[in-house]
Design a protein around this motif. Structure first.
Motif, PDB file in Angstrom:
ATOM      1  N   LEU A 262       0.860  -1.185   0.000  1.00 29.09           N
ATOM      2  CA  LEU A 262       0.000   0.000   0.000  1.00 29.09           C
ATOM      3  C   LEU A 262       0.893   1.230   0.000  1.00 29.09           C
ATOM      4  CD1 LEU A 262      -2.864   1.285   0.323  1.00 29.09           C
ATOM      5  CD2 LEU A 262      -2.477   1.173   2.801  1.00 29.09           C
ATOM      6  N   ILE A 263       0.715   2.104  -1.000  1.00 28.85           N
ATOM      7  CA  ILE A 263       1.514   3.322  -1.117  1.00 28.85           C
ATOM      8  C   ILE A 263       0.575   4.527  -1.167  1.00 28.85           C
ATOM      9  CG2 ILE A 263       3.096   4.660  -2.566  1.00 28.85           C
ATOM     10  CD1 ILE A 263       4.325   2.068  -3.508  1.00 28.85           C
ATOM     11  N   GLY A 264       0.849   5.507  -0.321  1.00 32.44           N
ATOM     12  CA  GLY A 264       0.151   6.789  -0.372  1.00 32.44           C
ATOM     13  C   GLY A 264       1.135   7.886  -0.734  1.00 32.44           C
ATOM     14  N   GLY A 393      18.511  -6.053 -13.820  1.00 40.49           N
ATOM     15  CA  GLY A 393      18.425  -6.230 -12.380  1.00 40.49           C
ATOM     16  C   GLY A 393      19.479  -5.422 -11.641  1.00 40.49           C
ATOM     17  N   ASN A 394      19.225  -5.160 -10.358  1.00 33.52           N
ATOM     18  CA  ASN A 394      20.179  -4.456  -9.520  1.00 33.52           C
ATOM     19  C   ASN A 394      19.838  -4.734  -8.064  1.00 33.52           C
ATOM     20  OD1 ASN A 394      21.460  -2.080  -8.010  1.00 33.52           O
ATOM     21  ND2 ASN A 394      22.240  -1.777 -10.088  1.00 33.52           N
ATOM     22  N   SER A 395      20.836  -5.055  -7.260  1.00 37.78           N
ATOM     23  CA  SER A 395      20.588  -5.432  -5.870  1.00 37.78           C
ATOM     24  C   SER A 395      20.096  -4.274  -5.022  1.00 37.78           C
ATOM     25  CB  SER A 395      21.871  -5.996  -5.243  1.00 37.78           C
ATOM     26  OG  SER A 395      22.324  -7.144  -5.926  1.00 37.78           O
ATOM     27  N   TYR A 396      20.366  -3.036  -5.428  1.00 38.03           N
ATOM     28  CA  TYR A 396      20.077  -1.885  -4.583  1.00 38.03           C
ATOM     29  C   TYR A 396      18.935  -1.017  -5.095  1.00 38.03           C
ATOM     30  CZ  TYR A 396      24.739  -3.264  -3.051  1.00 38.03           C
ATOM     31  OH  TYR A 396      25.825  -3.988  -2.607  1.00 38.03           O
ATOM     32  N   ALA A 397      18.579  -1.142  -6.350  1.00 42.17           N
ATOM     33  CA  ALA A 397      17.540  -0.288  -6.931  1.00 42.17           C
ATOM     34  C   ALA A 397      16.818  -1.071  -8.013  1.00 42.17           C
ATOM     35  CB  ALA A 397      18.140   0.993  -7.501  1.00 42.17           C
ATOM     36  N   LYS A 398      15.779  -1.807  -7.618  1.00 35.07           N
ATOM     37  CA  LYS A 398      15.045  -2.605  -8.596  1.00 35.07           C
ATOM     38  C   LYS A 398      13.599  -2.843  -8.206  1.00 35.07           C
ATOM     39  CE  LYS A 398      14.492  -5.049 -12.259  1.00 35.07           C
ATOM     40  NZ  LYS A 398      14.353  -4.322 -13.535  1.00 35.07           N
ATOM     41  N   ASP A 399      13.258  -2.634  -6.936  1.00 34.14           N
ATOM     42  CA  ASP A 399      11.970  -3.082  -6.415  1.00 34.14           C
ATOM     43  C   ASP A 399      11.205  -1.922  -5.785  1.00 34.14           C
ATOM     44  OD1 ASP A 399       9.842  -4.311  -5.253  1.00 34.14           O
ATOM     45  OD2 ASP A 399      11.011  -5.740  -4.075  1.00 34.14           O
ATOM     46  N   PRO A 400      10.241  -1.323  -6.504  1.00 36.34           N
ATOM     47  CA  PRO A 400       9.497  -0.193  -5.927  1.00 36.34           C
ATOM     48  C   PRO A 400       8.638  -0.574  -4.740  1.00 36.34           C
ATOM     49  CG  PRO A 400       8.498  -0.881  -7.992  1.00 36.34           C
ATOM     50  CD  PRO A 400       9.793  -1.647  -7.863  1.00 36.34           C
ATOM     51  N   ARG A 401       8.519  -1.871  -4.452  1.00 33.15           N
ATOM     52  CA  ARG A 401       7.799  -2.303  -3.261  1.00 33.15           C
ATOM     53  C   ARG A 401       8.700  -2.363  -2.036  1.00 33.15           C
ATOM     54  NH1 ARG A 401       4.631  -7.109  -6.589  1.00 33.15           N
ATOM     55  NH2 ARG A 401       3.009  -5.763  -7.442  1.00 33.15           N
ATOM     56  N   ALA A 402      10.015  -2.249  -2.235  1.00 35.55           N
ATOM     57  CA  ALA A 402      10.934  -2.388  -1.111  1.00 35.55           C
ATOM     58  C   ALA A 402      12.028  -1.335  -1.083  1.00 35.55           C
ATOM     59  CB  ALA A 402      11.579  -3.777  -1.130  1.00 35.55           C
ATOM     60  N   LYS A 628       9.351  -9.714  10.654  1.00 41.58           N
ATOM     61  CA  LYS A 628       9.851 -10.439   9.488  1.00 41.58           C
ATOM     62  C   LYS A 628       8.894 -10.394   8.302  1.00 41.58           C
ATOM     63  CE  LYS A 628       8.103 -15.040  10.760  1.00 41.58           C
ATOM     64  NZ  LYS A 628       8.497 -16.445  11.012  1.00 41.58           N
ATOM     65  N   HIS A 629       7.672  -9.923   8.523  1.00 37.95           N
ATOM     66  CA  HIS A 629       6.702  -9.880   7.428  1.00 37.95           C
ATOM     67  C   HIS A 629       6.414  -8.472   6.914  1.00 37.95           C
ATOM     68  CE1 HIS A 629       5.896 -14.104   7.876  1.00 37.95           C
ATOM     69  NE2 HIS A 629       5.519 -13.955   9.120  1.00 37.95           N
ATOM     70  N   PHE A 630       6.528  -7.444   7.745  1.00 37.15           N
ATOM     71  CA  PHE A 630       6.068  -6.106   7.356  1.00 37.15           C
ATOM     72  C   PHE A 630       7.180  -5.063   7.480  1.00 37.15           C
ATOM     73  CE2 PHE A 630       2.070  -8.221   8.339  1.00 37.15           C
ATOM     74  CZ  PHE A 630       1.285  -7.829   7.268  1.00 37.15           C
ATOM     75  N   THR A 631       7.184  -4.155   6.482  1.00 37.41           N
ATOM     76  CA  THR A 631       8.111  -3.026   6.453  1.00 37.41           C
ATOM     77  C   THR A 631       7.321  -1.756   6.164  1.00 37.41           C
ATOM     78  OG1 THR A 631       9.896  -4.434   5.622  1.00 37.41           O
ATOM     79  CG2 THR A 631      10.175  -2.070   5.367  1.00 37.41           C
ATOM     80  N   VAL A 632       7.639  -0.696   6.900  1.00 37.27           N
ATOM     81  CA  VAL A 632       7.040   0.623   6.686  1.00 37.27           C
ATOM     82  C   VAL A 632       8.126   1.559   6.174  1.00 37.27           C
ATOM     83  CG1 VAL A 632       5.885   2.585   7.758  1.00 37.27           C
ATOM     84  CG2 VAL A 632       5.302   0.268   8.474  1.00 37.27           C
ATOM     85  N   THR A 633       7.825   2.301   5.112  1.00 33.32           N
ATOM     86  CA  THR A 633       8.817   3.162   4.471  1.00 33.32           C
ATOM     87  C   THR A 633       8.318   4.595   4.394  1.00 33.32           C
ATOM     88  OG1 THR A 633       9.624   1.331   3.116  1.00 33.32           O
ATOM     89  CG2 THR A 633      10.179   3.550   2.387  1.00 33.32           C
ATOM     90  N   ALA A 634       9.197   5.541   4.749  1.00 33.84           N
ATOM     91  CA  ALA A 634       8.969   6.966   4.490  1.00 33.84           C
ATOM     92  C   ALA A 634       9.862   7.365   3.327  1.00 33.84           C
ATOM     93  CB  ALA A 634       9.282   7.793   5.722  1.00 33.84           C
ATOM     94  N   SER A 655       5.805  10.361   0.476  1.00 38.17           N
ATOM     95  CA  SER A 655       5.186   9.040   0.308  1.00 38.17           C
ATOM     96  C   SER A 655       5.320   8.214   1.578  1.00 38.17           C
ATOM     97  CB  SER A 655       5.839   8.275  -0.850  1.00 38.17           C
ATOM     98  OG  SER A 655       5.860   9.035  -2.034  1.00 38.17           O
ATOM     99  N   GLY A 656       4.329   7.378   1.807  1.00 33.41           N
ATOM    100  CA  GLY A 656       4.375   6.353   2.834  1.00 33.41           C
ATOM    101  C   GLY A 656       4.056   5.007   2.199  1.00 33.41           C
ATOM    102  N   ARG A 657       4.754   3.959   2.621  1.00 28.96           N
ATOM    103  CA  ARG A 657       4.572   2.642   2.019  1.00 28.96           C
ATOM    104  C   ARG A 657       4.507   1.574   3.110  1.00 28.96           C
ATOM    105  NH1 ARG A 657       9.294   1.359  -1.867  1.00 28.96           N
ATOM    106  NH2 ARG A 657      10.451   1.263   0.091  1.00 28.96           N
ATOM    107  N   LEU A 658       3.510   0.711   3.014  1.00 31.53           N
ATOM    108  CA  LEU A 658       3.409  -0.469   3.869  1.00 31.53           C
ATOM    109  C   LEU A 658       3.535  -1.688   2.970  1.00 31.53           C
ATOM    110  CD1 LEU A 658       2.806  -1.931   6.555  1.00 31.53           C
ATOM    111  CD2 LEU A 658       0.374  -1.763   5.977  1.00 31.53           C
ATOM    112  N   HIS A 659       4.538  -2.526   3.254  1.00 34.50           N
ATOM    113  CA  HIS A 659       4.808  -3.693   2.417  1.00 34.50           C
ATOM    114  C   HIS A 659       4.829  -4.939   3.279  1.00 34.50           C
ATOM    115  CE1 HIS A 659       6.453  -6.245  -0.666  1.00 34.50           C
ATOM    116  NE2 HIS A 659       7.540  -6.497   0.038  1.00 34.50           N
ATOM    117  N   GLY A 660       4.070  -5.953   2.858  1.00 42.19           N
ATOM    118  CA  GLY A 660       4.044  -7.221   3.562  1.00 42.19           C
ATOM    119  C   GLY A 660       4.512  -8.352   2.668  1.00 42.19           C
TER     120      GLY A 660
END
Length: 662
Positions: A262-264, A393-402, A628-634, A655-660
């Motif tokens: 979930l991204i706001g 691919g890239n280990s540091y910049a590839k996943d907009p969910r994380a 181990k399941h959830f990360t919150v990102t600012a 932006s705020g992001r909740l990722h499970g």
């Protein structure tokens, strides 16, 4: 557009979000569940959660002009492909009778735009939900059952103007009843699979259209749904601190994982001397997106694997994913939806041929079945996927969910990779891997026009990538070099400008649409990553395309340079946290600039005029691991010269992001 990739996740209670269609009896029989499980006395008592996909049809009533919804391999229908979630409880009695209760929500497919028939209005159903009783009989490892209960749904009537644009979307909730039957099968561990048919009858309601000069339309839904699902059995006391023991031995021939994100995002008012059709609004805006994905994999034979990833997506990018070339939300699709829509985003077969010698461990993960594989190997993939699953691919910049959210940070922005509106294509990939290098190549379908959701093999795209692995002062690094070319139905910027110059009354966008033909776009990208210390890494990308013809799929960028640093939190006692800081500069070819300055529209941008400057992006984020399941990102992004226009912006995006991950 959603850019997606594979995630390292661990299944747990509450997973199986949107899980897949491999619950059919034949599939269950083919899985290599260990023989003692077949003789075990299986008990169905306990709570469970799960997900389902399938296909539906039916009617909404006479003269309702229902929208045709996508069903991929099946004919379009009023529901198209379906998918959703369920939760329930069963109790098995001593006489083997099982009684239970289940609640579920089922979402429908996106609109099949090429088959939409324009009318004064169109009706549709957004989703249905049920609360049902279940009565079954336990036959050891499987259980036939009947089900029935309360149902409800939300329908819409979309009123269209003469050009086919939606001018109003009045919706309403309707209640009713449902009845059905099915069978559930024990697979391995705590997993079960089910096949179920449901008939849903909702109340008849009339929607008045007097405000639009039309008589009312009566919506009378009657739906037939066929569902394939997976359930994770939680046990009779899922809240207990003691983990529930698996009911059956685990199988190593399949894998199930899930994610939800979930991204706001919002931004305050910006400076704006003027605006155009695709400009980001000057007054500021807030939007949100939400995706939920299941990753289901089955081992078919030695080296052969089948993967299926159904996904629900809801929400919109800022301004409907328009107004910025480096768009700030990697989860934002070009075709957003007010309510979740289901798509089978990935379905592909993967065949690995090992050459012997040294092996490496393959951990269980999304679209990855645990085991061992030869380091020296050839891998073939055929089906539907995202190009970014296997390239760039890239280990540091590839996943907009994380990690980084901006499109110009997690991808080589000038690579116009083939994709439909959510960011996927169909094609084939071959990869030859060695210990210190790999070379991979792919051929793909491309959209039949810029920003189209229809993929075609009439033209196509291709990419070849070389990956080198090395160490600098014992710190690992990788360099990827890719070259690409796409043939698509596009127009040429210089030709459109030349034609429009002969007659000032011509609209340059109409001119461009009239000169589209089979044209080539080509280019390259460089992609590097380098660890400089434990838990600290640098990354960078450089990409370029010829900039002569329209962009087909990704975003309005002809040259891009990006880079940054990623730092894990081990140094301050938070090893699972991450800080990311980076930036990007995007640019356009001379003819592309002139086209926008003359009032042309791109895939995402078009202010009606253009005081050209390179678009500059700064992004920083802190990802805080809750467990181990959830990360919150600012996340904060600062964008100068949005859409390459020095007369507008800058833009501050928060932006705020909740990722499970499960």
């Amino acid at each position: 557009m959603t850019c997606v990739r594979l995630f390292r996740v661990q299944i747990a209670a509450g997973a199986a979000l949107g899980a897949a269609a491999f619950g059919a009896p034949a599939t269950a029989a083919d899985m290599a569940v260990k023989s003692p499980a077949l003789n075990a006395v299986y008990n169905w008592t306990g709570f469970y959660v799960g997900g389902h996909v399938g296909y539906g049809d039916g009617r909404l009533g006479a003269d309702t002009n229902p929208l045709p919804l996508q069903a991929v391999f099946f004919p379009h229908s009023i529901t198209g492909g379906i998918g959703g979630f369920q939760v329930g409880y069963n109790h098995q009695f001593a006489n083997r009778f099982v009684l239970g209760v289940e609640a579920d929500a089922t979402f429908v497919g996106p609109v099949d735009l090429p088959r939409r028939t324009l009318g004064p209005f169109n009706s549709s159903i957004d989703y249905v939900g049920t609360v049902r009783g279940r009565a079954g009989y336990a036959l050891n490892g499987w259980m036939p059952y009947v089900t029935g209960g309360f149902a409800w749904g939300r329908t819409q009537v979309r009123v269209n103007d003469a050009a086919g644009s939606v001018i109003s979307e009045p919706g309403q909730y309707q209640t009713g009843w449902t009845v059905g039957a099915g069978a559930e099968f024990a697979l391995s561990g705590n997993w079960t699979a089910k096949l179920e048919y449901d008939y849903i009858d909702l109340s008849r309601r009339t929607r008045g259209l007097n405000d639009f000069g039309m008589p009312g339309v009566t919506i009378d839904p009657r739906l037939h749904l066929l569902k394939f699902g997976l359930n994770y059995q939680l046990g009779d006391s899922p809240w207990s601190a003691t983990p529930t023991q698996p009911r059956l031995p685990e199988s190593d021939n399949w894998s199930v994982h899930a994610q939800t994100t979930l991204i706001g995002q919002d931004y305050p008012a910006i400076r704006s001397a003027y605006s155009g059709t695709d400009s980001i609004p000057a007054g500021g805006q807030a939007q949100q997106t939400w995706t939920t994905t299941a990753f289901v994999g089955v081992r078919l034979w030695e080296g052969g694997e089948l993967y299926f990833n159904p996904e629900t997506a809801q929400g919109f990018g800022l301004n409907g994913t328009l107004g910025l070339a480096g768009f700030p939300n990697g989860e934002a699709q070009k075709a957003g939806a007010e309510y979740p829509r289901i798509r089978p985003q990935r379905y592909y077969i993967k065949q690995t041929f090992g050459f012997g010698g040294e092996q490496e461990d393959v951990p269980d993960g999304p679209n990855q079945i645990a085991g061992k594989r030869d380091i020296d190997r050839l891998t073939l993939i055929v089906g539907r996927f995202a190009v970014g699953d296997f390239f760039d691919g890239n280990s540091y910049a590839k996943d907009p969910r994380a990690d980084f959210m901006n499109w110009a940070m997690w991808a080589s922005a000038a690579y116009d990779f083939p994709a439909d509106l959510p960011g996927y294509t169909r094609g084939a990939v071959a990869e030859l891997n060695r210990k210190d290098w790999a070379v991979r190549a792919g051929v793909f379908q491309v959209p039949d026009a810029p920003n189209s959701d229809v993929l075609t093999f009439k033209t196509g795209g291709a990419v070849v990538e070389f990956e080198g692995r090395y160490s600098v002062f014992d710190q690992p690094g990788k360099l990827r070099v890719g070259v690409f070319g796409n043939r698509g139905f596009t127009g040429n910027y210089s030709q459109a400008l030349a034609i429009a110059a002969t007659d000032p009354s011509l609209d340059i966008n109409a001119v461009m649409a009239g000169i589209r033909k089979d044209n080539l776009k080509y280019g390259f990208y460089l992609n590097a990553e380098q660890q400089i210390a434990t838990d600290v890494g640098l990354f960078g990308r450089l990409s370029w395309n010829d900039g002569q013809n329209e962009i087909l799929s990704f975003t309005d960028v002809d040259r891009s340079l990006s880079g940054g640093v990623s730092i894990k939190g081990s140094r301050w006692g938070r090893p699972d946290d991450t800080i990311g800081i980076g930036g990007a500069i995007n640019g356009l070819s001379a003819s592309h600039r002139d086209y926008l300055a003359a009032g042309g529209l791109g895939l995402l941008i078009g202010d009606g005029a253009l005081n050209y400057r390179n678009e500059g992006i700064f992004e920083s984020y802190y990802a805080y691991s809750v467990n181990k399941h959830f990360t919150v990102t600012a996340d904060y992004q600062f964008i100068t010269n949005p859409a390459y226009n020095a007369d507008r912006g800058p833009v501050h995006i928060f932006s705020g992001r909740l990722h499970g991950e499960f």
